[in-house]
Design an enzyme around this catalytic site. Structure first.
Site, PDB file in Angstrom:
ATOM      1  N   HIS A 110       0.812  -1.208   0.000  1.00  0.00           N
ATOM      2  CA  HIS A 110       0.000   0.000   0.000  1.00  0.00           C
ATOM      3  C   HIS A 110       0.850   1.263   0.000  1.00  0.00           C
ATOM      4  O   HIS A 110       0.406   2.311  -0.475  1.00  0.00           O
ATOM      5  CB  HIS A 110      -0.949  -0.016   1.198  1.00  0.00           C
ATOM      6  CG  HIS A 110      -2.123  -0.915   1.008  1.00  0.00           C
ATOM      7  ND1 HIS A 110      -3.368  -0.645   1.519  1.00  0.00           N
ATOM      8  CD2 HIS A 110      -2.253  -2.097   0.346  1.00  0.00           C
ATOM      9  CE1 HIS A 110      -4.209  -1.613   1.187  1.00  0.00           C
ATOM     10  NE2 HIS A 110      -3.544  -2.511   0.482  1.00  0.00           N
ATOM     11  N   HIS A 289      -2.262 -12.269  -2.655  1.00  0.00           N
ATOM     12  CA  HIS A 289      -3.338 -12.981  -1.965  1.00  0.00           C
ATOM     13  C   HIS A 289      -2.975 -14.423  -1.636  1.00  0.00           C
ATOM     14  O   HIS A 289      -3.805 -15.167  -1.108  1.00  0.00           O
ATOM     15  CB  HIS A 289      -4.618 -12.929  -2.801  1.00  0.00           C
ATOM     16  CG  HIS A 289      -5.216 -11.561  -2.852  1.00  0.00           C
ATOM     17  ND1 HIS A 289      -6.377 -11.262  -3.534  1.00  0.00           N
ATOM     18  CD2 HIS A 289      -4.819 -10.384  -2.298  1.00  0.00           C
ATOM     19  CE1 HIS A 289      -6.647  -9.977  -3.409  1.00  0.00           C
ATOM     20  NE2 HIS A 289      -5.720  -9.417  -2.659  1.00  0.00           N
TER      21      HIS A 289
END
EC number: 1.11.1.21
Length: 773
Positions: A110, A289
């Protein structure tokens, strides 16, 4: 006092005694009302953004050499410290599965994922995740905890390790302990010291404290044009994220509607805006993920305010969760609950295997967010992150299902399913690109783990110089040869500036090094048409100089273009009566068309360039309400100019006649090619007045007040230096009788600064490097 009796005056005076003078009922007051200037004058040009993150904000001072300090660190020891921490757990914020790795991958991702190719802003390069607004975006929920957990390591290594480098390196270490062989790590990111008040993150203004869920909080209608699925469906430039306060896209779907195909379209647009192709996009999503879990045990309406809105006693930590322990099994981030894989702390291919092996049905998380679960009750389970022995169903987000339903993404997924080694390499390289994309040339990378592979096109590679540099004697010879071409001062200056001014400090791309002005796409840009004959003439000078030399010395076209600008400025200063020597630092090299990513360089094409008085034909549609002078200010900001430097550089370029089309707009002088202050004097003259020439107020005429004679024409990019109070005061400093010599010297300094913006091969890692003398 008018309209007030003495009795009322005395009453008001008595009432205010002992009161705080900063009442919240005042515009600009300290109790939550908006800043005075922004509230009163919302259209004011915010010139002060040029002075953000300056020396006054930096506790390390102008002489701090980050490269020297970073290189003293034993990187192996630092990585051991990080990895030892990652497999611990502390009571105030316990790790999932006894491993902080997935949490730190998210933090690093992020931090880097805010990067956008349109203007190069965002990314991990300055550690801006620590400051508003990014620190308090909904999508960054609880990254404040990740950074706070790393604080002991930061303090151990002190200022030799920036927060920006620590966050990325921690992400790398996390991937390594979970089994992914990382592609490399380059240090060299310099921390910012204050919030970014210049970057445009979108038109939406949202109250992040009073929202029920992500889809309501992240309004999208103002940043999108067209409807999802229409041919004209696209994001507003320069934005990259699909919603305000998110890094990429809404995990619940385009409008929080759970539609995988609409989500796929959003993913492709946003990841392309972040400089990723389809294969890199799938690698990043599927790779990221493979680890960790998402958290959605508590409805977002119950979560406290983000860090920038939290109470003082929270000490910079936000998103207080009142449910249960507030952390661990009760943690809340994006509202979706569960893990993607049966082994969330190990690198494997089970994410893709399970995504394609099972059919998935839509359901809701405990927080009420849309997510997906396998239809097959016998599908593998994943262990609970905190409750020993508890097994939970696997989870997918709408954005995961999107990879399965989109035909092109599906092809990439099937490739990775069939070849796990290819997937591993693709994710490792995509992660390296993600976390290093905004760092610029490899000259800025520090440390023993910098990848040595050449030809990474996204790094804008330059070939190694295989010849000796020219010295003073050769430079003097080359200057004479340039003068003998008969090229004008105006053409030489325009060409040199056109090459150098592509630089943007946001991601350290562009600049004169590499000679890309002579390559596609830059040579075909309308703003650069004037450079074509100049470049060809300088090619001739280069060929004649380099041919048959036995001393090993050569000159590149990139160096000659800059040297031609030096010749022009020196001649212009001489015409003004001031002999000045313009600094010239050789060493630029010429790259090739094969090493130039045309698509990525097209993003550097200016929509408006006030320095060269250029406005693209499609400006109105592209700018969508942003004025030319606002884009001019943004350009100056990307070139790291101060307000005085911006003013002096523009006035000098006007004196040199450096308009893109050779027009007279803004050329307030009869002495083109003379480095004079005529632009400033005529701009501020009280004997002249300005008249609009069109209803949109884009062009103007300078008229003699007494005779009505039209003297000059101007654009908004010219008049802003007289209409804006801050810029006008700077113009005053140079327009007086004692300002001309200062102007010439200051112009030479800022000219050299611009020519050297991209020379990281000779510049150090000091934030506030002094301008060349």
């Amino acid at each position: 006092m008018d309209n007030l009796s003495n009795d009322k005056t005395n009453t008001e005076t008595h009432r205010m005694e002992g009161k705080c003078p900063f009442g919240g009922d005042r515009i600009g007051g300290a109790q939550g009302s908006p800043p005075t200037l922004e509230a009163w004058y919302p259209h004011r040009l915010r010139v002060e953004v040029l002075h953000q993150n300056g020396l006054a904000a930096d506790p390390l001072g102008p002489d701090f050499d980050y490269a020297a300090e970073f290189n003293k660190i034993d990187l192996a020891e630092l990585k051991r410290d990080i990895k030892a921490f990652l497999t611990t757990s502390v009571a105030w914020w316990p790790s999932d599965y006894g491993n902080y790795g997935p949490q730190m991958v998210r933090m690093a991702w992020h931090a880097a994922g805010t990067y956008r190719i349109a203007d190069g802003r965002g990314g991990a390069g300055t550690g801006m995740q620590r400051f508003a607004p990014i620190s308090s975006w909904w999508d960054n929920g609880n990254t404040d905890k990740s950074r706070r957990l790393l604080q002991p390591i930061k303090h151990k290594y002190g200022n030799a390790l920036s927060w920006a480098d620590l966050m990325v390196l921690t992400g790398n270490c996390a991937l390594e302990i979970m089994g992914l062989p990382t592609y490399g790590f380059g240090g060299g990111r310099l921390d910012a010291w204050e919030a970014d008040n210049a970057t445009y993150w979108g038109p939406e203004v949202l109250d992040m404290e009073k929202t029920d869920d992500v889809s309501k909080m992240t309004a999208r209608d103002k940043r999108w044009r067209g409807q999802n699925g229409d041919p004209d469906y696209d994001l507003e430039n320069p934005l990259a994220a699909s919603h305000q306060a998110l890094i990429y896209v809404n995990p619940e779907g385009s409008n929080g509607d759970g539609d995988p195909m609409g989500s796929a379209r959003d993913i492709r647009i946003t990841f392309t805006r972040m400089a990723m192709n389809d294969e890199e996009t799938v690698a990043l999503i599927a790779g990221g993920h493979a680890f960790g879990k998402s958290h959605g045990m508590t409805p977002s309406r119950d979560i406290g305010p983000p860090p920038e809105m939290a109470p003082m006693e929270a000490m910079g930590l936000g998103w207080h969760n009142p449910r249960g322990t507030g952390h661990g099994k009760d943690t809340m981030t994006n509202g979706i609950e569960g893990s993607w894989t049966p082994d969330p702390t190990r690198w494997d291919n089970s994410y893709l295997e399970n995504l394609f092996r099972f059919e998935w049905k839509q359901t809701k998380s405990p927080a009420g967010s849309i997510q997906w679960t396998p239809e097959d009750p016998d599908a593998p389970k994943t262990p609970d992150a905190h409750v020993a022995g508890q097994m939970n169903p696997l989870m997918m987000m709408t954005t995961d299902i999107a990879l399965k339903v989109d035909p092109e993404y599906r092809k990439v997924c099937e490739k990775f399913l069939a070849d796990f080694d290819a997937f591993t390499q693709a994710f490792s390289k995509a992660w390296y690109k993600l976390t290093h994309r905004d760092m610029g040339p490899r000259h800025r990378y520090l440390g023993p783990e910098v990848t040595i592979e050449d030809g990474l096109l996204w790094q804008d590679p330059l070939p190694e110089r295989d010849y000796d540099l020219v010295g003073e004697a050769e430079i003097a010879d080359l200057k004479a040869r340039i003068r003998d071409t008969g090229l004008s001062v105006s053409d030489l200056a325009f060409t040199a500036f056109s090459a150098a001014s592509t630089y943007r400090d946001s991601d350290k791309r562009g600049g004169a090094n590499g000679g890309r002005l002579a390559l596609e796409p830059q040579r075909s840009w309308a703003v650069n048409r004037r450079t074509l004959p100049v470049v060809e003439a300088l090619r001739g000078v280069m060929a004649a100089f380099n041919e048959g030399r036995g001393d090993g010395k050569r000159v590149s076209l990139a160096d000659l273009i800059v040297l031609g600008g030096c010749v022009a400025v020196e001649q212009a200063a001489g015409e003004a009566g001031g002999e000045l020597r313009v600094p010239f630092t050789p060493g630029r090299v010429d790259t090739t068309q094969d090493l130039t990513d045309i698509e990525m360089f097209t993003w550097l094409k200016p929509v408006a360039d006030g320095f060269r008085n250029y406005v693209d034909e499609g400006f109105g549609e592209i700018a969508r309400g942003v004025s030319p002078e606002e884009m001019f200010l943004d350009k100056a900001n990307l070139m790291k100019l101060t307000a005085p430097e911006w003013t002096v550089l523009t006035a000098g370029l006007r004196a040199l006649g450096a308009n893109h089309d050779g027009s007279q707009t803004g050329i307030f002088t009869d002495r083109i090619g003379t480095l004079s202050t005529d632009f400033l004097q005529n701009l501020l003259s009280t004997e002249l007045e300005w008249h609009k020439l069109d209803d949109a107020a884009l062009t103007f005429a300078l008229v003699d007040r007494e005779t009505g004679e039209r003297r000059f024409t101007a654009s908004r990019n010219d008049l802003v230096f007289g209409s804006n109070a801050q810029l006008r005061s700077i113009c005053d400093a140079y327009a007086g009788r004692d300002g001309e010599e200062r102007f010439r010297h200051d112009f030479v300094r800022v000219w050299d600064k611009v020519m050297m913006l991209d020379r990281y091969d000779v510049k150090g890692h000091r934030r506030h490097a002094p301008m060349a003398a």
